[in-house]
Design an enzyme around this catalytic site. Structure first.
Site, PDB file in Angstrom:
ATOM      1  N   LYS A 260     -10.103  12.247   6.661  1.00 16.94           N
ATOM      2  CA  LYS A 260     -10.342  10.973   7.345  1.00 16.94           C
ATOM      3  C   LYS A 260     -11.339  11.095   8.492  1.00 16.94           C
ATOM      4  CE  LYS A 260      -6.592   8.703   5.593  1.00 16.94           C
ATOM      5  NZ  LYS A 260      -6.563   7.338   5.059  1.00 16.94           N
TER       6      LYS A 260
ATOM      7  N   GLN B 176      -7.968  15.199   1.467  1.00 17.03           N
ATOM      8  CA  GLN B 176      -6.697  14.758   2.051  1.00 17.03           C
ATOM      9  C   GLN B 176      -5.496  15.334   1.305  1.00 17.03           C
ATOM     10  OE1 GLN B 176      -6.450  10.458   2.054  1.00 17.03           O
ATOM     11  NE2 GLN B 176      -4.352  10.417   2.806  1.00 17.03           N
TER      12      GLN B 176
ATOM     13  N   GLU C 228      -6.111   2.661  -5.131  1.00 20.37           N
ATOM     14  CA  GLU C 228      -5.175   1.714  -5.737  1.00 20.37           C
ATOM     15  C   GLU C 228      -5.871   0.825  -6.774  1.00 20.37           C
ATOM     16  OE1 GLU C 228      -4.256   0.948  -1.432  1.00 20.37           O
ATOM     17  OE2 GLU C 228      -2.496   0.007  -2.353  1.00 20.37           O
TER      18      GLU C 228
ATOM     19  N   GLU D 208     -10.609   2.347   3.129  1.00 20.22           N
ATOM     20  CA  GLU D 208      -9.345   1.674   3.391  1.00 20.22           C
ATOM     21  C   GLU D 208      -9.659   0.399   4.161  1.00 20.22           C
ATOM     22  OE1 GLU D 208      -6.303   4.342   4.923  1.00 20.22           O
ATOM     23  OE2 GLU D 208      -6.042   5.124   2.891  1.00 20.22           O
TER      24      GLU D 208
ATOM     25  N   HIS E 189       0.834  -1.210   0.000  1.00 26.59           N
ATOM     26  CA  HIS E 189       0.000   0.000   0.000  1.00 26.59           C
ATOM     27  C   HIS E 189       0.865   1.256   0.000  1.00 26.59           C
ATOM     28  CE1 HIS E 189      -3.049   2.963   0.952  1.00 26.59           C
ATOM     29  NE2 HIS E 189      -2.400   3.286   2.056  1.00 26.59           N
TER      30      HIS E 189
END
Lengths: 428, 428
Positions: B255, B242, B375, B201, B135
């Site tokens: 977050k 972010q 991702e 996440e 990650h």
């Protein structure tokens, strides 16, 4: 307003202040009190006698507790009613309910010398902002050069980060020098050991009042109704640990070993006379216009004088008073508490009663006004001279740091008292 | 061990698991239970009947509470005693004290369908690590290129940061799309609005048990005694917020609008059979040798299968099951929970019962094993295909994300259940 107790009007703890704190005595467990001069007025006793009560039928007691959270949750109308009532009860010209009740006075009024102070609140979350432009510029200049000193976002939003709530301690708590990973040599692997670059940060913090539900932001114009009061904050920092760890997720172990706060929470109402216009935000001043959710019509700044004093072991043993090494003022903050709270909650994040939000290091424009040793000694390159021929760059074991604060204007004084801590040797 | 209740042994909620949670019913306020198959065993009832008790004379009840904190504080010897006792009480071959007590069974055993789950603990502090190498490499490659993907500190310490405890919510809680500052155009000022790059996440988290006093680190070889158990964590992330805010102090409002966790805390003891060697740390493997305070002799890794499923509004309305878009495994973590806790406290920072520490996004080496949409879609450049011809880069309003986990080995299964949340439209 003249208090019926014999107090020195110049100490900043008269009826105009009446800060709240949590104290205990040899006989009594922690409870809520207000400070008046060199006395503490026990609100749990007054509440149990029905002399002070919070408005609202059937309200549960809020002062017989080891934290201010329950009182903080009640909001500004209740705070104002209790504050007015206390001023009335404690003045020569006001209500006789306490003044002329000898037995009650005996029980409810305690010399400050006889009490132990505790953290004023159970802190659910602690947030640390970075709201002094000069501090951000100084640190940026040291690490990235003057042309890249301020990050692109800095003038658009109050940059902040989540701090560690568990290690917030009350003034007087010793601070053990932290150990951790550092990388003093760029070409060698990191090493482990006690921090060699132990520092302070001079900050002002506020406690959240009622707060907001998850998903429901606090608008900037309502934010002041959620600010219970203010304390001094020393955000102890290990610069060597911080420097190696902080990319890309921010400060962590370089800060989380301890954060000290002053025990007396100065009510927001007591600071109203010290509100002043801050540095203009907007094109006329050459600054970006804040986005609408950050535009504040009321004066944004607080005129509070702040000082950093240092006492080494040699000074203490030689009877030398702590030496003031920096003087600053909270007007050096660009972003206001209200802007910080509006920003913090604009994404829906919930703030709860007792949450602590600190300003970030408060530095002015000249060297003697910087709020950290990192800046005062410019990364250790310009040591500070102390009485007795000692010098300091960063903190040594045995050093005691005392931050103090006072608002003073037109003969009116509101004191913050102080937050102190002594460095103890590393255990590893 | 065979439970006396009729449960499906393949669900991962047999006597080998017995995860703890906090539940309420129409009739009873929140209290502690363990899950067995599709039932919840009410430990407050068993405790009040003296059928289950925590060892230690004069111990106060710990299960009649709305959080597990009191039980977490008691440490591994007590946890083990209670766990063994529960396995005995709930098996066909064990003690008859519950099995053969019809009235008590009636009161203490509740169908899972009849309960509402709550947060398992009052979370004092929430910390989020960044411990999956793939990650960190993926994110680093996207933002800095492949040659600078991993930061220099990453292989030397478990990078982490303080998260926001107030907005940790239990599975099933809706997530309001956050608004905030973003800077989509490099050459224009920032704008305010709902996040367009809303992400998840996939993480595993642990709850701290007894913890440590301020200034007294937990050595890595003792850390497992302070780890009560594990939950699934969805660290919802607004990538556009972010990206603009996070320099230099780390993630904040991107977050803090919500972090969701699964309701059942899988005991550390239940995961012991799934401990495996992790990626070697040290020169033989081409990795830096950890500093001594991070060297762990026991196997560091947990073999827990993890999955990310997505259900859009159209899928839900069309009766299509959630589509699994990623499968990963907790062995993709380089730094172990014990190393995280030892690192977190090595500077003296105190961890308290109920503190939550999450792993960071768990990504494997191939695309289908990545734990975030950032991702999986490589910054939105490679959309995911969904049933019915839909595609996704980042989350849309109405999307429901379900993370699930299960450890499975040699016929033994230990389930984590799931953590889910549905995106609701922004309010601003």
């Amino acid at each position: 307003m003249t208090p019926f107790l014999d107090i020195d009007p110049d100490t900043g703890f008269g009826l105009e202040n009446l800060p709240y704190g949590v104290f205990s005595t040899d006989k009594e467990p922690p409870r809520v009190g207000v400070r008046l001069g060199e006395f503490v007025v026990d609100l749990a006793v007054l509440e149990s006698h029905g002399v002070v009560g919070v408005p609202g039928a059937g309200r549960q007691p809020v002062f017989d507790k080891g934290s201010l959270n329950a009182f903080m949750a009640l909001g500004p109308d209740v705070w104002e009613a209790v504050r007015s009532h206390l001023q009335e009860l404690l003045s020569t010209e006001g209500s006789p309910a306490l003044r002329d009740a000898a037995t009650l006075r005996q029980r409810a009024i305690v010399p400050l010398a006889n009490v132990t102070m505790h953290l004023p609140a159970r802190i659910g979350d602690y947030t640390d902002f970075y709201s002094s432009r000069q501090h951000a510029t100084n640190v940026g200049t040291m690490f990235r050069g003057p042309e890249n000193a301020l990050m692109p976002n800095w003038l658009h939003l109050p940059v902040g980060y989540h701090g560690r709530a568990s290690s917030v301690v009350v003034s007087g708590t010793d601070v053990v020098r932290p150990s951790g990973q550092q990388k003093p040599d760029d070409d060698a692997p990191p090493v482990f050991g006690p921090s060699k670059l132990l520092d302070i940060e001079l900050e002002l913090g506020f406690f959240v009042g009622p707060g907001n539900a998850l998903g429901e932001p606090i608008p900037v114009e309502e934010a002041s109704r959620h600010i219970f009061g203010f304390v001094l904050v020393n955000d102890w920092s290990a610069r060597d640990i911080q420097k190696w760890e902080y990319v890309p997720l921010g400060p962590f172990l370089g800060k989380s070993f301890a954060t000290s706060i002053s025990p007396w929470v100065v009510p927001t109402a007591a600071l109203a006379p010290f509100r002043v216009e801050g540095e203009p935000q907007g094109a006329e001043a050459g600054n970006p216009e804040p986005l609408p959710y950050l535009r504040q019509s009321e004066p944004r700044s607080l005129d509070v004088d702040l000082a950093v004093a240092l006492e080494t072991t040699a000074m203490r043993e030689g009877g030398t008073a702590p030496e003031i090494v920096a003087r600053s003022n909270a007007t050096n903050l660009y972003w206001s508490p209200e802007q910080q709270l509006a920003h913090h909650t604009v994404n829906g994040c919930n703030a709860r009663p007792g949450d602590l939000m600190a300003s970030g290091t408060i530095s002015g424009e000249e060297k003697g006004t910087y709020g950290s040793f990192l800046e005062l000694t410019w990364r250790g390159s310009e040591p500070i001279d102390l009485p007795g021929g000692e010098t300091r760059t960063f903190l040594q074991d045995g050093d005691r740091v005392v931050l103090s604060g006072e608002a003073s204007r037109d003969g009116r004084r509101v004191g913050f008292g102080e937050v102190s801590g002594t460095i103890r040797p590393s255990r590893t």
